[in-house]
Design a protein around this motif. Structure first.
Motif, PDB file in Angstrom:
ATOM      1  N   SER A 131       0.862  -1.185   0.000  1.00 45.47           N
ATOM      2  CA  SER A 131       0.000   0.000   0.000  1.00 45.47           C
ATOM      3  C   SER A 131       0.896   1.232   0.000  1.00 45.47           C
ATOM      4  CB  SER A 131      -0.886   0.017   1.242  1.00 45.47           C
ATOM      5  OG  SER A 131      -1.790  -1.058   1.209  1.00 45.47           O
ATOM      6  N   GLY A 132       0.532   2.216  -0.808  1.00 46.38           N
ATOM      7  CA  GLY A 132       1.337   3.430  -0.862  1.00 46.38           C
ATOM      8  C   GLY A 132       0.734   4.468  -1.782  1.00 46.38           C
ATOM      9  N   THR A 133       1.451   5.561  -1.921  1.00 41.61           N
ATOM     10  CA  THR A 133       1.019   6.672  -2.766  1.00 41.61           C
ATOM     11  C   THR A 133       1.891   6.741  -4.006  1.00 41.61           C
ATOM     12  OG1 THR A 133       0.288   7.900  -0.816  1.00 41.61           O
ATOM     13  CG2 THR A 133       0.642   9.173  -2.826  1.00 41.61           C
ATOM     14  N   ASN A 154      -3.599   0.080  -2.879  1.00 41.53           N
ATOM     15  CA  ASN A 154      -3.473  -0.981  -1.879  1.00 41.53           C
ATOM     16  C   ASN A 154      -2.796  -2.181  -2.519  1.00 41.53           C
ATOM     17  OD1 ASN A 154      -4.853   0.289   0.345  1.00 41.53           O
ATOM     18  ND2 ASN A 154      -6.697   0.102  -0.901  1.00 41.53           N
ATOM     19  N   ALA A 155      -2.196  -3.016  -1.703  1.00 46.86           N
ATOM     20  CA  ALA A 155      -1.566  -4.232  -2.211  1.00 46.86           C
ATOM     21  C   ALA A 155      -2.582  -5.021  -3.027  1.00 46.86           C
ATOM     22  CB  ALA A 155      -1.041  -5.070  -1.055  1.00 46.86           C
ATOM     23  N   GLY A 156      -2.160  -5.476  -4.215  1.00 44.74           N
ATOM     24  CA  GLY A 156      -3.015  -6.275  -5.078  1.00 44.74           C
ATOM     25  C   GLY A 156      -3.697  -5.491  -6.189  1.00 44.74           C
ATOM     26  N   GLU A 157      -3.645  -4.161  -6.141  1.00 47.37           N
ATOM     27  CA  GLU A 157      -4.257  -3.361  -7.202  1.00 47.37           C
ATOM     28  C   GLU A 157      -3.362  -3.354  -8.443  1.00 47.37           C
ATOM     29  OE1 GLU A 157      -5.846   0.511  -6.250  1.00 47.37           O
ATOM     30  OE2 GLU A 157      -6.213  -0.127  -4.177  1.00 47.37           O
ATOM     31  N   VAL A 158      -3.989  -3.353  -9.614  1.00 42.98           N
ATOM     32  CA  VAL A 158      -3.250  -3.338 -10.881  1.00 42.98           C
ATOM     33  C   VAL A 158      -2.606  -1.965 -11.082  1.00 42.98           C
ATOM     34  CG1 VAL A 158      -3.421  -3.549 -13.386  1.00 42.98           C
ATOM     35  CG2 VAL A 158      -4.758  -5.070 -11.918  1.00 42.98           C
ATOM     36  N   LEU A 159      -1.312  -1.984 -11.405  1.00 40.16           N
ATOM     37  CA  LEU A 159      -0.567  -0.752 -11.698  1.00 40.16           C
ATOM     38  C   LEU A 159      -0.313  -0.586 -13.186  1.00 40.16           C
ATOM     39  CD1 LEU A 159       2.151  -0.963  -8.889  1.00 40.16           C
ATOM     40  CD2 LEU A 159      -0.024   0.293  -8.833  1.00 40.16           C
ATOM     41  N   LYS A 162       4.786  -1.822 -19.926  1.00 41.93           N
ATOM     42  CA  LYS A 162       4.330  -1.731 -21.313  1.00 41.93           C
ATOM     43  C   LYS A 162       3.765  -0.339 -21.585  1.00 41.93           C
ATOM     44  CE  LYS A 162       1.403  -4.109 -24.651  1.00 41.93           C
ATOM     45  NZ  LYS A 162       1.141  -2.858 -25.326  1.00 41.93           N
ATOM     46  N   GLN A 163       4.058   0.165 -22.764  1.00 41.60           N
ATOM     47  CA  GLN A 163       3.542   1.472 -23.170  1.00 41.60           C
ATOM     48  C   GLN A 163       2.011   1.486 -23.087  1.00 41.60           C
ATOM     49  OE1 GLN A 163       4.210   2.673 -27.280  1.00 41.60           O
ATOM     50  NE2 GLN A 163       4.282   4.813 -26.672  1.00 41.60           N
ATOM     51  N   ASP A 164       1.466   2.591 -22.591  1.00 36.94           N
ATOM     52  CA  ASP A 164       0.013   2.809 -22.481  1.00 36.94           C
ATOM     53  C   ASP A 164      -0.685   1.811 -21.563  1.00 36.94           C
ATOM     54  OD1 ASP A 164       0.191   4.970 -24.279  1.00 36.94           O
ATOM     55  OD2 ASP A 164      -0.051   3.632 -25.994  1.00 36.94           O
ATOM     56  N   SER A 165       0.019   1.208 -20.609  1.00 40.07           N
ATOM     57  CA  SER A 165      -0.623   0.236 -19.722  1.00 40.07           C
ATOM     58  C   SER A 165      -0.784   0.723 -18.290  1.00 40.07           C
ATOM     59  CB  SER A 165       0.161  -1.084 -19.719  1.00 40.07           C
ATOM     60  OG  SER A 165       1.351  -0.973 -18.953  1.00 40.07           O
ATOM     61  N   VAL A 166      -0.093   1.786 -17.916  1.00 37.50           N
ATOM     62  CA  VAL A 166      -0.140   2.246 -16.530  1.00 37.50           C
ATOM     63  C   VAL A 166      -1.556   2.724 -16.188  1.00 37.50           C
ATOM     64  CG1 VAL A 166       0.739   3.977 -14.899  1.00 37.50           C
ATOM     65  CG2 VAL A 166       2.317   2.795 -16.451  1.00 37.50           C
ATOM     66  N   THR A 167      -2.083   2.235 -15.071  1.00 36.11           N
ATOM     67  CA  THR A 167      -3.478   2.495 -14.695  1.00 36.11           C
ATOM     68  C   THR A 167      -3.621   3.485 -13.543  1.00 36.11           C
ATOM     69  OG1 THR A 167      -3.470   0.627 -13.181  1.00 36.11           O
ATOM     70  CG2 THR A 167      -4.206   0.192 -15.443  1.00 36.11           C
ATOM     71  N   VAL A 168      -2.511   4.017 -13.041  1.00 36.95           N
ATOM     72  CA  VAL A 168      -2.544   4.933 -11.902  1.00 36.95           C
ATOM     73  C   VAL A 168      -1.899   6.255 -12.275  1.00 36.95           C
ATOM     74  CG1 VAL A 168      -2.574   3.084 -10.185  1.00 36.95           C
ATOM     75  CG2 VAL A 168      -0.378   3.972 -11.001  1.00 36.95           C
ATOM     76  N   ALA A 169      -2.145   7.264 -11.439  1.00 39.11           N
ATOM     77  CA  ALA A 169      -1.591   8.594 -11.674  1.00 39.11           C
ATOM     78  C   ALA A 169      -0.963   9.120 -10.386  1.00 39.11           C
ATOM     79  CB  ALA A 169      -2.696   9.541 -12.141  1.00 39.11           C
ATOM     80  N   VAL A 170      -0.095  10.100 -10.524  1.00 37.06           N
ATOM     81  CA  VAL A 170       0.543  10.724  -9.368  1.00 37.06           C
ATOM     82  C   VAL A 170      -0.531  11.200  -8.394  1.00 37.06           C
ATOM     83  CG1 VAL A 170       1.965  12.675  -8.603  1.00 37.06           C
ATOM     84  CG2 VAL A 170       2.606  11.388 -10.660  1.00 37.06           C
ATOM     85  N   GLY A 171      -0.329  10.877  -7.118  1.00 43.04           N
ATOM     86  CA  GLY A 171      -1.273  11.264  -6.079  1.00 43.04           C
ATOM     87  C   GLY A 171      -2.258  10.173  -5.703  1.00 43.04           C
ATOM     88  N   ASP A 172      -2.422   9.175  -6.574  1.00 45.91           N
ATOM     89  CA  ASP A 172      -3.327   8.066  -6.257  1.00 45.91           C
ATOM     90  C   ASP A 172      -2.773   7.268  -5.085  1.00 45.91           C
ATOM     91  OD1 ASP A 172      -4.892   8.735  -8.437  1.00 45.91           O
ATOM     92  OD2 ASP A 172      -4.302   6.993  -9.651  1.00 45.91           O
ATOM     93  N   HIS A 173      -3.671   6.785  -4.232  1.00 43.77           N
ATOM     94  CA  HIS A 173      -3.283   5.844  -3.191  1.00 43.77           C
ATOM     95  C   HIS A 173      -3.681   4.450  -3.679  1.00 43.77           C
ATOM     96  CE1 HIS A 173      -3.383   3.429   0.458  1.00 43.77           C
ATOM     97  NE2 HIS A 173      -2.376   4.214   0.816  1.00 43.77           N
TER      98      HIS A 173
END
Length: 135
Positions: free
Chosen positions: A11-13, A69-74, A56-67
């Protein structure tokens, strides 16, 4: 491992997220950056940083500032940056990678595995797999 989901191990930011760099042909030395597409996390429990590179290009599902939890897709495993084949590079460190000239060259900290078939700090060459609850 190509295109496999990358799950947050902690879990982290999110302090950095990038996925605009093209994946390279395996075996080529023509890359744009060392890290390639990546997600950097500030870990809740320790205040240290976890770097996940070569996505992989165009695969990142999170953005700066998002929190997260362990197990979430990044994102998904790719072949971006300085890499010889698709894989996930994971690095744990004290230094804020957004304030470090070459983030992946910072002093590494140990990573420990829980709920696996291996010791918390496995030896090189050990295949680590999740424990399965058998019915």
């Amino acid at each position: 491992m190509w295109k496999q989901k990358v799950l947050s191990p902690v879990s982290g930011t999110v302090i950095a997220a990038f996925d605009d760099e093209s994946d390279i042909v395996p075996g080529t030395e023509y890359f744009i950056s060392m890290e390639g597409n990546h997600v950097y996390l500030r870990i809740d429990a320790t205040g240290t940083y976890l770097l996940l590179n070569h996505l992989k290009q165009d695969s990142v599902t999170v953005a700066v500032g998002d929190h997260v939890n362990a197990g979430e897709v990044l994102g998904h495993v790719g072949n971006s940056g300085s890499t010889s084949e698709p894989h996930l590079h994971i690095h744990h460190q004290r230094q804020d990678p957004t304030q470090t000239l070459l983030p992946i060259l910072a002093e590494g900290l140990p990573l420990y595995f829980e709920d696996t078939n291996a010791k918390a700090m496995p030896l090189k060459g050990t295949e680590v797999t999740p424990m399965r609850n058998e019915p």
